[in-house]
Write a protein that holds these residues in place. Structure first.
Motif, PDB file in Angstrom:
ATOM      1  N   LEU A   1     -94.038  41.403  19.981  1.00 22.76           N
ATOM      2  CA  LEU A   1     -93.285  40.148  20.029  1.00 22.76           C
ATOM      3  C   LEU A   1     -94.036  39.066  19.266  1.00 22.76           C
ATOM      4  O   LEU A   1     -95.194  38.780  19.543  1.00 22.76           O
ATOM      5  CB  LEU A   1     -93.070  39.726  21.483  1.00 22.76           C
ATOM      6  CG  LEU A   1     -92.243  38.474  21.719  1.00 22.76           C
ATOM      7  CD1 LEU A   1     -90.830  38.645  21.185  1.00 22.76           C
ATOM      8  CD2 LEU A   1     -92.215  38.133  23.205  1.00 22.76           C
ATOM      9  N   ARG A   2     -93.355  38.411  18.324  1.00 24.21           N
ATOM     10  CA  ARG A   2     -93.991  37.400  17.486  1.00 24.21           C
ATOM     11  C   ARG A   2     -93.454  35.996  17.711  1.00 24.21           C
ATOM     12  O   ARG A   2     -94.195  35.017  17.639  1.00 24.21           O
ATOM     13  CB  ARG A   2     -93.822  37.757  16.004  1.00 24.21           C
ATOM     14  CG  ARG A   2     -94.260  39.153  15.664  1.00 24.21           C
ATOM     15  CD  ARG A   2     -95.739  39.374  15.895  1.00 24.21           C
ATOM     16  NE  ARG A   2     -96.554  38.708  14.886  1.00 24.21           N
ATOM     17  CZ  ARG A   2     -97.863  38.896  14.739  1.00 24.21           C
ATOM     18  NH1 ARG A   2     -98.515  39.697  15.570  1.00 24.21           N
ATOM     19  NH2 ARG A   2     -98.523  38.263  13.788  1.00 24.21           N
ATOM     20  N   ARG A   3     -92.125  35.870  17.933  1.00 20.72           N
ATOM     21  CA  ARG A   3     -91.540  34.560  18.177  1.00 20.72           C
ATOM     22  C   ARG A   3     -90.456  34.668  19.245  1.00 20.72           C
ATOM     23  O   ARG A   3     -89.726  35.660  19.300  1.00 20.72           O
ATOM     24  CB  ARG A   3     -90.957  33.969  16.892  1.00 20.72           C
ATOM     25  CG  ARG A   3     -91.996  33.490  15.936  1.00 20.72           C
ATOM     26  CD  ARG A   3     -91.421  32.565  14.872  1.00 20.72           C
ATOM     27  NE  ARG A   3     -90.765  33.300  13.811  1.00 20.72           N
ATOM     28  CZ  ARG A   3     -90.362  32.734  12.664  1.00 20.72           C
ATOM     29  NH1 ARG A   3     -90.513  31.439  12.481  1.00 20.72           N
ATOM     30  NH2 ARG A   3     -89.801  33.457  11.727  1.00 20.72           N
ATOM     31  N   LEU A   4     -90.358  33.606  20.041  1.00 21.16           N
ATOM     32  CA  LEU A   4     -89.404  33.576  21.141  1.00 21.16           C
ATOM     33  C   LEU A   4     -88.760  32.193  21.167  1.00 21.16           C
ATOM     34  O   LEU A   4     -89.455  31.182  21.268  1.00 21.16           O
ATOM     35  CB  LEU A   4     -90.119  33.864  22.455  1.00 21.16           C
ATOM     36  CG  LEU A   4     -89.291  34.088  23.702  1.00 21.16           C
ATOM     37  CD1 LEU A   4     -88.469  35.358  23.581  1.00 21.16           C
ATOM     38  CD2 LEU A   4     -90.213  34.175  24.916  1.00 21.16           C
ATOM     39  N   LEU A   5     -87.430  32.153  21.063  1.00 23.97           N
ATOM     40  CA  LEU A   5     -86.688  30.894  21.083  1.00 23.97           C
ATOM     41  C   LEU A   5     -85.777  30.873  22.307  1.00 23.97           C
ATOM     42  O   LEU A   5     -84.798  31.616  22.367  1.00 23.97           O
ATOM     43  CB  LEU A   5     -85.854  30.744  19.801  1.00 23.97           C
ATOM     44  CG  LEU A   5     -84.919  29.539  19.734  1.00 23.97           C
ATOM     45  CD1 LEU A   5     -85.692  28.234  19.804  1.00 23.97           C
ATOM     46  CD2 LEU A   5     -84.075  29.589  18.468  1.00 23.97           C
ATOM     47  N   PRO A   6     -86.075  30.021  23.307  1.00 24.42           N
ATOM     48  CA  PRO A   6     -85.180  29.909  24.466  1.00 24.42           C
ATOM     49  C   PRO A   6     -83.923  29.112  24.099  1.00 24.42           C
ATOM     50  O   PRO A   6     -84.009  28.079  23.432  1.00 24.42           O
ATOM     51  CB  PRO A   6     -86.021  29.153  25.509  1.00 24.42           C
ATOM     52  CG  PRO A   6     -87.399  29.030  24.929  1.00 24.42           C
ATOM     53  CD  PRO A   6     -87.276  29.174  23.449  1.00 24.42           C
ATOM     54  N   VAL A   7     -82.784  29.589  24.546  1.00 26.57           N
ATOM     55  CA  VAL A   7     -81.506  28.930  24.287  1.00 26.57           C
ATOM     56  C   VAL A   7     -80.939  28.445  25.616  1.00 26.57           C
ATOM     57  O   VAL A   7     -80.663  29.252  26.515  1.00 26.57           O
ATOM     58  CB  VAL A   7     -80.516  29.880  23.593  1.00 26.57           C
ATOM     59  CG1 VAL A   7     -79.205  29.173  23.314  1.00 26.57           C
ATOM     60  CG2 VAL A   7     -81.116  30.434  22.300  1.00 26.57           C
TER      61      VAL A   7
ATOM     62  N   ALA B   1     -98.746  41.939  19.848  1.00 27.61           N
ATOM     63  CA  ALA B   1     -97.880  40.953  20.503  1.00 27.61           C
ATOM     64  C   ALA B   1     -98.618  39.618  20.519  1.00 27.61           C
ATOM     65  O   ALA B   1     -99.434  39.354  21.385  1.00 27.61           O
ATOM     66  CB  ALA B   1     -97.541  41.421  21.914  1.00 27.61           C
ATOM     67  N   ASP B   2     -98.339  38.801  19.540  1.00 30.73           N
ATOM     68  CA  ASP B   2     -98.992  37.493  19.380  1.00 30.73           C
ATOM     69  C   ASP B   2     -97.872  36.461  19.255  1.00 30.73           C
ATOM     70  O   ASP B   2     -97.530  36.010  18.162  1.00 30.73           O
ATOM     71  CB  ASP B   2     -99.885  37.509  18.136  1.00 30.73           C
ATOM     72  CG  ASP B   2    -100.663  36.218  17.970  1.00 30.73           C
ATOM     73  OD1 ASP B   2    -100.724  35.430  18.930  1.00 30.73           O
ATOM     74  OD2 ASP B   2    -101.201  35.995  16.871  1.00 30.73           O
ATOM     75  N   CYS B   3     -97.288  36.096  20.396  1.00 31.30           N
ATOM     76  CA  CYS B   3     -96.021  35.383  20.420  1.00 31.30           C
ATOM     77  C   CYS B   3     -96.189  33.875  20.311  1.00 31.30           C
ATOM     78  O   CYS B   3     -97.052  33.280  20.962  1.00 31.30           O
ATOM     79  CB  CYS B   3     -95.272  35.718  21.714  1.00 31.30           C
ATOM     80  SG  CYS B   3     -93.686  34.892  21.861  1.00 31.30           S
ATOM     81  N   ARG B   4     -95.328  33.269  19.486  1.00 32.46           N
ATOM     82  CA  ARG B   4     -95.182  31.817  19.432  1.00 32.46           C
ATOM     83  C   ARG B   4     -93.930  31.445  20.207  1.00 32.46           C
ATOM     84  O   ARG B   4     -92.831  31.878  19.874  1.00 32.46           O
ATOM     85  CB  ARG B   4     -95.052  31.332  17.988  1.00 32.46           C
ATOM     86  CG  ARG B   4     -96.293  31.472  17.145  1.00 32.46           C
ATOM     87  CD  ARG B   4     -95.961  31.201  15.685  1.00 32.46           C
ATOM     88  NE  ARG B   4     -95.275  29.924  15.510  1.00 32.46           N
ATOM     89  CZ  ARG B   4     -94.492  29.638  14.462  1.00 32.46           C
ATOM     90  NH1 ARG B   4     -94.273  30.546  13.531  1.00 32.46           N
ATOM     91  NH2 ARG B   4     -93.915  28.455  14.369  1.00 32.46           N
ATOM     92  N   LEU B   5     -94.106  30.622  21.235  1.00 32.00           N
ATOM     93  CA  LEU B   5     -92.964  30.130  22.006  1.00 32.00           C
ATOM     94  C   LEU B   5     -92.461  28.858  21.334  1.00 32.00           C
ATOM     95  O   LEU B   5     -93.159  27.842  21.299  1.00 32.00           O
ATOM     96  CB  LEU B   5     -93.372  29.851  23.449  1.00 32.00           C
ATOM     97  CG  LEU B   5     -92.265  29.345  24.376  1.00 32.00           C
ATOM     98  CD1 LEU B   5     -91.136  30.365  24.480  1.00 32.00           C
ATOM     99  CD2 LEU B   5     -92.834  29.028  25.756  1.00 32.00           C
TER     100      LEU B   5
END
Length: 283
Positions: free
Chosen positions: A211-217, A238-242
Protein backbone atom coordinates in the motif's frame (compact mmCIF):
# COMPACT_ATOMS: atom_id res chain seq x y z
CA UNK A 1 -7.04 12.23 -29.84
CA UNK A 2 -7.83 15.94 -29.68
CA UNK A 3 -11.46 17.04 -29.58
CA UNK A 4 -11.12 18.78 -32.96
CA UNK A 5 -10.37 15.41 -34.61
CA UNK A 6 -13.43 13.64 -33.18
CA UNK A 7 -16.55 12.91 -35.19
CA UNK A 8 -19.65 14.80 -34.12
CA UNK A 9 -21.25 11.67 -32.64
CA UNK A 10 -18.15 10.74 -30.61
CA UNK A 11 -17.73 14.31 -29.38
CA UNK A 12 -21.38 14.35 -28.29
CA UNK A 13 -21.04 11.00 -26.49
CA UNK A 14 -17.95 12.22 -24.64
CA UNK A 15 -19.66 15.49 -23.73
CA UNK A 16 -22.59 13.52 -22.27
CA UNK A 17 -20.48 10.94 -20.41
CA UNK A 18 -21.42 9.13 -18.21
CA UNK A 19 -24.96 9.54 -19.49
CA UNK A 20 -25.84 7.23 -22.33
CA UNK A 21 -23.74 4.23 -21.32
CA UNK A 22 -25.44 0.98 -22.27
CA UNK A 23 -26.11 -1.50 -19.44
CA UNK A 24 -27.89 -4.87 -19.68
CA UNK A 25 -31.25 -5.22 -17.92
CA UNK A 26 -30.81 -6.55 -14.39
CA UNK A 27 -27.13 -5.60 -14.19
CA UNK A 28 -25.71 -3.63 -11.27
CA UNK A 29 -25.94 0.06 -12.21
CA UNK A 30 -22.66 1.90 -11.98
CA UNK A 31 -22.53 4.94 -9.74
CA UNK A 32 -20.10 7.29 -8.04
CA UNK A 33 -17.74 4.48 -6.96
CA UNK A 34 -16.80 3.57 -10.54
CA UNK A 35 -16.35 7.21 -11.58
CA UNK A 36 -14.26 8.00 -8.50
CA UNK A 37 -12.05 4.96 -9.14
CA UNK A 38 -11.35 5.99 -12.72
CA UNK A 39 -10.65 9.59 -11.69
CA UNK A 40 -8.32 8.43 -8.89
CA UNK A 41 -6.30 6.22 -11.23
CA UNK A 42 -6.09 8.99 -13.84
CA UNK A 43 -4.84 11.52 -11.30
CA UNK A 44 -2.22 9.14 -9.92
CA UNK A 45 -1.03 8.00 -13.35
CA UNK A 46 -0.98 11.56 -14.65
CA UNK A 47 1.84 12.31 -12.21
CA UNK A 48 4.06 9.56 -13.62
CA UNK A 49 5.63 8.44 -16.88
CA UNK A 50 3.16 7.16 -19.44
CA UNK A 51 1.80 3.66 -18.80
CA UNK A 52 1.42 1.77 -22.10
CA UNK A 53 -1.34 -0.61 -20.96
CA UNK A 54 -4.01 -0.67 -18.25
CA UNK A 55 -6.59 -3.29 -17.28
CA UNK A 56 -9.74 -3.35 -15.20
CA UNK A 57 -10.96 -6.43 -13.37
CA UNK A 58 -14.73 -6.81 -13.23
CA UNK A 59 -15.13 -4.04 -15.78
CA UNK A 60 -18.92 -4.22 -16.16
CA UNK A 61 -20.13 -1.71 -18.76
CA UNK A 62 -16.72 0.01 -18.74
CA UNK A 63 -17.57 3.13 -16.68
CA UNK A 64 -14.41 3.17 -14.52
CA UNK A 65 -12.07 2.45 -17.43
CA UNK A 66 -13.71 5.16 -19.53
CA UNK A 67 -13.48 7.63 -16.61
CA UNK A 68 -9.73 6.92 -16.48
CA UNK A 69 -9.17 7.35 -20.22
CA UNK A 70 -11.33 10.47 -20.55
CA UNK A 71 -10.11 12.30 -17.45
CA UNK A 72 -8.67 15.73 -18.36
CA UNK A 73 -5.59 15.33 -16.15
CA UNK A 74 -4.39 12.23 -18.04
CA UNK A 75 -2.39 13.93 -20.79
CA UNK A 76 -0.72 10.70 -21.98
CA UNK A 77 -3.44 8.02 -22.00
CA UNK A 78 -2.42 4.36 -22.33
CA UNK A 79 -2.22 2.96 -25.84
CA UNK A 80 -4.01 -0.22 -24.71
CA UNK A 81 -6.88 -0.77 -22.27
CA UNK A 82 -8.42 -4.13 -21.36
CA UNK A 83 -11.59 -4.84 -19.42
CA UNK A 84 -12.25 -8.33 -18.04
CA UNK A 85 -15.67 -9.46 -16.85
CA UNK A 86 -17.26 -12.88 -16.46
CA UNK A 87 -20.55 -11.81 -18.07
CA UNK A 88 -20.61 -11.63 -21.87
CA UNK A 89 -23.65 -9.34 -21.85
CA UNK A 90 -21.66 -6.79 -19.84
CA UNK A 91 -18.65 -7.13 -22.16
CA UNK A 92 -20.91 -6.63 -25.18
CA UNK A 93 -22.37 -3.47 -23.63
CA UNK A 94 -18.88 -2.19 -22.84
CA UNK A 95 -17.75 -2.74 -26.43
CA UNK A 96 -20.70 -0.70 -27.70
CA UNK A 97 -19.92 2.04 -25.18
CA UNK A 98 -16.25 2.14 -26.20
CA UNK A 99 -17.25 2.46 -29.86
CA UNK A 100 -19.65 5.32 -29.11
CA UNK A 101 -16.94 7.13 -27.13
CA UNK A 102 -14.31 6.62 -29.82
CA UNK A 103 -12.02 4.74 -27.44
CA UNK A 104 -10.46 2.42 -29.98
CA UNK A 105 -7.71 1.39 -27.55
CA UNK A 106 -10.28 -0.44 -25.40
CA UNK A 107 -11.16 -4.09 -25.68
CA UNK A 108 -13.36 -6.16 -23.38
CA UNK A 109 -13.10 -9.90 -22.91
CA UNK A 110 -15.15 -12.42 -21.02
CA UNK A 111 -13.10 -14.16 -18.37
CA UNK A 112 -12.93 -15.30 -14.76
CA UNK A 113 -10.47 -13.13 -12.83
CA UNK A 114 -9.92 -16.05 -10.45
CA UNK A 115 -8.68 -18.31 -13.28
CA UNK A 116 -4.87 -18.15 -13.79
CA UNK A 117 -5.28 -19.43 -17.36
CA UNK A 118 -7.54 -16.46 -18.16
CA UNK A 119 -5.00 -14.05 -16.71
CA UNK A 120 -2.16 -15.61 -18.71
CA UNK A 121 -4.25 -15.19 -21.84
CA UNK A 122 -4.89 -11.53 -20.98
CA UNK A 123 -1.17 -10.85 -20.64
CA UNK A 124 0.35 -11.77 -17.30
CA UNK A 125 2.80 -9.14 -16.07
CA UNK A 126 2.18 -6.78 -19.00
CA UNK A 127 -0.08 -4.07 -17.52
CA UNK A 128 1.48 -1.04 -15.87
CA UNK A 129 -1.73 -0.38 -13.94
CA UNK A 130 -4.78 -2.43 -12.93
CA UNK A 131 -8.10 -1.08 -11.61
CA UNK A 132 -10.74 -2.89 -9.59
CA UNK A 133 -14.03 -2.10 -7.89
CA UNK A 134 -14.55 -5.59 -6.44
CA UNK A 135 -17.76 -6.87 -4.87
CA UNK A 136 -17.78 -5.59 -1.30
CA UNK A 137 -19.22 -8.79 0.26
CA UNK A 138 -21.16 -6.74 2.79
CA UNK A 139 -24.18 -8.30 4.55
CA UNK A 140 -27.62 -7.43 3.27
CA UNK A 141 -30.64 -8.70 1.41
CA UNK A 142 -29.94 -10.68 -1.71
CA UNK A 143 -30.67 -8.72 -4.87
CA UNK A 144 -33.54 -9.98 -6.99
CA UNK A 145 -31.51 -9.76 -10.22
CA UNK A 146 -28.70 -12.36 -10.51
CA UNK A 147 -26.30 -9.95 -12.26
CA UNK A 148 -26.75 -7.37 -9.51
CA UNK A 149 -26.26 -9.95 -6.74
CA UNK A 150 -23.04 -11.21 -8.33
CA UNK A 151 -21.72 -7.65 -8.54
CA UNK A 152 -22.36 -7.13 -4.82
CA UNK A 153 -21.07 -10.40 -3.37
CA UNK A 154 -18.72 -13.28 -4.14
CA UNK A 155 -20.27 -16.32 -5.75
CA UNK A 156 -19.98 -19.10 -3.14
CA UNK A 157 -19.91 -22.82 -3.65
CA UNK A 158 -21.41 -25.49 -1.40
CA UNK A 159 -19.36 -27.46 1.10
CA UNK A 160 -21.22 -30.76 0.78
CA UNK A 161 -19.93 -32.15 4.09
CA UNK A 162 -21.00 -29.18 6.21
CA UNK A 163 -23.88 -28.02 3.98
CA UNK A 164 -22.75 -24.43 4.03
CA UNK A 165 -21.78 -21.91 1.40
CA UNK A 166 -18.08 -21.16 1.26
CA UNK A 167 -15.69 -19.51 -1.13
CA UNK A 168 -12.89 -16.97 -1.36
CA UNK A 169 -13.89 -13.38 -0.83
CA UNK A 170 -13.89 -11.33 -4.00
CA UNK A 171 -11.37 -8.82 -2.65
CA UNK A 172 -8.69 -11.49 -2.22
CA UNK A 173 -9.41 -12.93 -5.67
CA UNK A 174 -9.19 -9.51 -7.31
CA UNK A 175 -5.96 -8.59 -5.49
CA UNK A 176 -4.30 -11.85 -6.54
CA UNK A 177 -5.44 -11.32 -10.13
CA UNK A 178 -4.07 -7.78 -10.17
CA UNK A 179 -0.74 -8.99 -8.85
CA UNK A 180 -0.50 -11.54 -11.69
CA UNK A 181 -1.27 -8.95 -14.38
CA UNK A 182 1.21 -6.38 -13.01
CA UNK A 183 4.97 -6.32 -13.55
CA UNK A 184 7.41 -5.55 -10.74
CA UNK A 185 6.28 -2.27 -9.12
CA UNK A 186 3.18 -2.07 -11.32
CA UNK A 187 0.32 -0.08 -9.79
CA UNK A 188 -3.01 -1.30 -8.46
CA UNK A 189 -5.96 1.08 -7.92
CA UNK A 190 -9.08 0.09 -6.02
CA UNK A 191 -12.04 1.48 -4.10
CA UNK A 192 -13.39 -0.25 -1.01
CA UNK A 193 -15.58 0.45 2.05
CA UNK A 194 -13.67 2.37 4.72
CA UNK A 195 -15.03 0.17 7.50
CA UNK A 196 -13.37 -2.86 5.90
CA UNK A 197 -9.83 -1.46 5.99
CA UNK A 198 -8.41 -4.40 7.93
CA UNK A 199 -9.69 -6.81 5.28
CA UNK A 200 -8.27 -4.58 2.57
CA UNK A 201 -4.82 -4.44 4.15
CA UNK A 202 -4.76 -8.21 4.63
CA UNK A 203 -5.73 -8.93 1.02
CA UNK A 204 -3.16 -6.50 -0.37
CA UNK A 205 -0.38 -7.97 1.75
CA UNK A 206 -1.27 -11.55 0.80
CA UNK A 207 -1.09 -10.60 -2.90
CA UNK A 208 2.32 -8.88 -2.51
CA UNK A 209 0.79 -5.47 -3.13
CA UNK A 210 2.39 -2.81 -0.93
CA UNK A 211 0.00 0.00 0.00
CA UNK A 212 1.45 3.35 -1.09
CA UNK A 213 -1.38 5.91 -0.96
CA UNK A 214 -4.75 6.03 0.75
CA UNK A 215 -7.45 8.65 0.08
CA UNK A 216 -10.47 8.64 2.44
CA UNK A 217 -13.73 9.68 0.78
CA UNK A 218 -16.36 11.26 3.04
CA UNK A 219 -19.99 12.08 2.19
CA UNK A 220 -19.44 15.46 3.89
CA UNK A 221 -17.42 17.07 6.70
CA UNK A 222 -19.76 15.81 9.43
CA UNK A 223 -19.66 12.13 8.52
CA UNK A 224 -16.93 9.48 8.66
CA UNK A 225 -15.31 8.14 5.52
CA UNK A 226 -17.41 5.62 3.60
CA UNK A 227 -14.91 4.71 0.89
CA UNK A 228 -11.16 4.35 0.55
CA UNK A 229 -9.30 4.94 -2.69
CA UNK A 230 -6.02 3.05 -2.67
CA UNK A 231 -2.85 2.85 -4.70
CA UNK A 232 -0.62 -0.18 -4.16
CA UNK A 233 2.48 -1.43 -5.96
CA UNK A 234 3.47 -5.00 -6.69
CA UNK A 235 6.49 -6.27 -4.74
CA UNK A 236 6.87 -2.90 -2.98
CA UNK A 237 7.09 -2.19 0.72
CA UNK A 238 3.91 -0.97 2.40
CA UNK A 239 4.97 2.66 2.89
CA UNK A 240 1.61 4.42 2.87
CA UNK A 241 0.88 8.13 2.55
CA UNK A 242 -2.47 9.04 4.07
CA UNK A 243 -3.81 11.86 1.91
CA UNK A 244 -6.14 14.69 2.98
CA UNK A 245 -9.76 13.52 2.77
CA UNK A 246 -12.07 14.17 -0.16
CA UNK A 247 -15.48 15.56 0.89
CA UNK A 248 -18.09 14.90 -1.76
CA UNK A 249 -21.09 16.93 -0.61
CA UNK A 250 -21.64 20.27 1.09
CA UNK A 251 -22.94 19.84 4.63
CA UNK A 252 -25.90 22.14 3.91
CA UNK A 253 -26.82 20.52 0.61
CA UNK A 254 -30.50 20.05 1.50
CA UNK A 255 -32.27 17.60 -0.78
CA UNK A 256 -29.83 17.87 -3.69
CA UNK A 257 -26.38 16.29 -4.12
CA UNK A 258 -24.56 19.57 -3.46
CA UNK A 259 -21.24 18.35 -4.84
CA UNK A 260 -18.28 20.31 -3.48
CA UNK A 261 -15.96 22.13 -5.90
CA UNK A 262 -13.17 19.80 -4.76
CA UNK A 263 -15.23 16.72 -5.66
CA UNK A 264 -16.09 18.08 -9.11
CA UNK A 265 -12.47 19.01 -9.74
CA UNK A 266 -11.42 15.50 -8.73
CA UNK A 267 -14.13 13.80 -10.82
CA UNK A 268 -15.94 16.21 -13.16
CA UNK A 269 -18.72 13.75 -14.08
CA UNK A 270 -20.23 13.61 -10.59
CA UNK A 271 -22.31 16.70 -11.30
CA UNK A 272 -23.96 15.43 -14.46
CA UNK A 273 -27.61 14.58 -14.11
CA UNK A 274 -28.98 11.30 -15.32
CA UNK A 275 -26.01 8.98 -14.74
CA UNK A 276 -27.26 5.43 -14.54
CA UNK A 277 -27.08 4.02 -11.04
CA UNK A 278 -27.05 7.30 -9.14
CA UNK A 279 -24.13 9.26 -7.83
CA UNK A 280 -24.48 10.25 -4.20
CA UNK A 281 -22.81 7.95 -1.70
CA UNK A 282 -25.20 6.70 0.95
CA UNK A 283 -25.09 8.48 4.28
Amino acid sequence: MSDCCLSASVAAARAAFPRGLQQPPGAYRFGADALLLGAWAARCLGEKAAVPAVAELGSGCGAALFALLLHPTLTRPPSQALGVDDKEELCAAARLNAERLGLTSCRFVRGDVGDPACLRHCGQGTFGAVLANPPYDLPGRRAAQPLREQALRSAPHTDAENLREVGPKALSVFCRAASLLLPHHGRFYAIFPAGEISRLLSALSAARLGLRRLLPVHPDRQQPALRLLVEARRDAAADCRLLPPLFLHASDRGNGPGWTPEALDFCPWLGREGQRGGGELPA
